[in-house]
Scaffold this active site. Structure first.
Site, short mmCIF file in Angstrom:
data_model
loop_
_atom_site.label_atom_id
_atom_site.label_comp_id
_atom_site.label_asym_id
_atom_site.label_seq_id
_atom_site.Cartn_x
_atom_site.Cartn_y
_atom_site.Cartn_z
N CYS A 12 0.94 -1.17 0.12
CA CYS A 12 0.09 0.01 -0.04
C CYS A 12 0.99 1.09 -0.12
O CYS A 12 1.78 1.38 0.88
CB CYS A 12 -0.69 -0.12 1.41
SG CYS A 12 -1.86 1.57 1.28
N VAL A 32 -6.49 1.36 5.08
CA VAL A 32 -5.09 1.32 5.73
C VAL A 32 -4.56 2.56 5.11
O VAL A 32 -4.78 3.07 3.98
CB VAL A 32 -4.11 0.16 5.52
CG1 VAL A 32 -4.74 -0.98 6.50
CG2 VAL A 32 -3.87 -0.11 4.12
N LYS A 84 -10.48 -8.60 5.35
CA LYS A 84 -10.26 -7.79 6.49
C LYS A 84 -10.65 -8.69 7.75
O LYS A 84 -11.82 -8.96 7.87
CB LYS A 84 -10.84 -6.49 6.41
CG LYS A 84 -10.39 -5.73 5.10
CD LYS A 84 -10.90 -4.34 4.92
CE LYS A 84 -10.42 -3.80 3.65
NZ LYS A 84 -11.57 -2.58 3.34
N SER A 144 -3.57 8.81 5.83
CA SER A 144 -1.88 8.87 5.83
C SER A 144 -1.46 10.59 5.90
O SER A 144 -0.60 10.64 6.98
CB SER A 144 -1.23 8.42 4.35
OG SER A 144 -1.82 9.33 3.22
#
Lengths: 221, 221
Positions: free
Chosen positions: A13, A53, A40, A66
């Site tokens: 990712c 994520v 998940k 993020s």
């Protein structure tokens, strides 16, 4: 900080990688747990409102997104990787968001089922880099000599496009010399090379080949 | 600040409204220019790398993305509307991003061509509000007595859902009492009511009716 943060991740990712780079730049001791995004676990779905994520756990608190995680890390761990004035910080934040939109275009490009879809994403990338070319410093990094949050945010995209070009896809930075030089500086940065496993290149290329889309047809494993 | 900021807007855009609310809360003197998103002027396309609103011009500098603009406004104009600690700030920022994802779901709901598409967006809204219910304070605002950036970010969504319920659509906050009370506090906030024109309600409902989708069939003008 007394509490060791725990980053929840998915192995290739690019958004998680932004946070890993920031943690490495700041030499923060952290844990990392990998989940399977296609399957998940329940504990993750309970933790994450978005189901995406990265997630950063700090004690009993949960942070997601993020850019948010990186702003937090920058506020609590030295050295400060953000610009010094409100206006410069705001510009860096805006270009971080712009980088996210190009990560989406990169995803669409590597997932494109046919040439038309590939070309749409391709055009977004070239146009985006033309915009970045206008605001980049003389280098080596976005704003000059110092590696900053905006560099951490763009490095995952730059690394992926660098690997794709090594494996026979076009070089999306070819028309923008400053972007191209910036890409070289980013992929050589120790925190960037250390932010992925040693088998990342093979895994990343293999994943695109396995998708069997238009990009896969242009790649050499 | 010596330079009067200029906000570039589209008349019913919820993302621009977030910045207008923030400017009003801080009593900042600003200019606002409206563009037609369906027919973007050249000067705007030159200015904005994303082609989206809001854009904030500060002298010769250009900021884009509503969250970025609001962080900037919060750093340069009093009173501070952000949480006081890095961890609380990060949580607020994460919930602001989550609010953006529900604005997208709201857009998909009002644009849904059929019941299936409506139900998908509907479920995202209810599930999202269930998540927010778990983190809301006792009110009246997100984190207690003080109206903050996270409140400014959620108010445009809350206002729109409030108007839809007034015009016969379901009340998406009905299952979440804290969210429902929060919605009431937000739509009554002077900066929120002053952030839209007096004909906003009619214009907003008319636009959904004109789309002629599944939501339009449930609304009374």
């Amino acid at each position: 900080m007394s509490q060791k943060p725990r980053l929840i991740s998915f192995d290739v990712c690019p958004f998680v990688q932004r946070s890993v780079i920031t943690l490495l730049e700041k030499k923060v001791d952290f844990d990392i747990d990998y989940i399977d995004l296609a399957n998940k676990p329940d504990w993750f779905l309970k933790l994450s409102p978005t189901g995406k994520v990265p997630v950063l756990q700090v004690g009993n608190d949960v942070l997601f997104e993020s850019a948010v995680i990186n702003e937090y890390l920058d506020e609590v761990y030295a050295p400060m990787l953000h610009a010094k004035t409100p206006l410069e910080r705001a510009k860096h934040r805006a270009w971080i968001e712009f980088g996210s939109s190009l990560l989406v275009a990169h995803y669409q490009m590597t997932n494109a089922a046919d040439e038309a879809a590939y070309n749409t994403a391709r055009e977004t990338l070239y146009k985006g880099f033309a915009r970045v070319e206008d605001v980049l410093s003389e280098g080596p990094y976005f704003a000059g000599d110092t590696f900053m949050l905006v560099d951490a945010a763009w490095a995952p995209l730059m690394l992926r496009l660098h690997l794709l070009a090594r494996h026979g896809l076009e070089d999306f930075t070819a028309k923008t010399p400053k972007v191209s030089a910036w890409q070289k500086a980013l992929v050589a940065r120790p925190s960037v090379t250390a932010s992925v496993d040693s088998d990342f290149e093979g895994k990343y290329i293999r994943r695109i080949l396995d998708k069997g889309g238009y990009s896969a047809g242009k790649l050499a494993a």
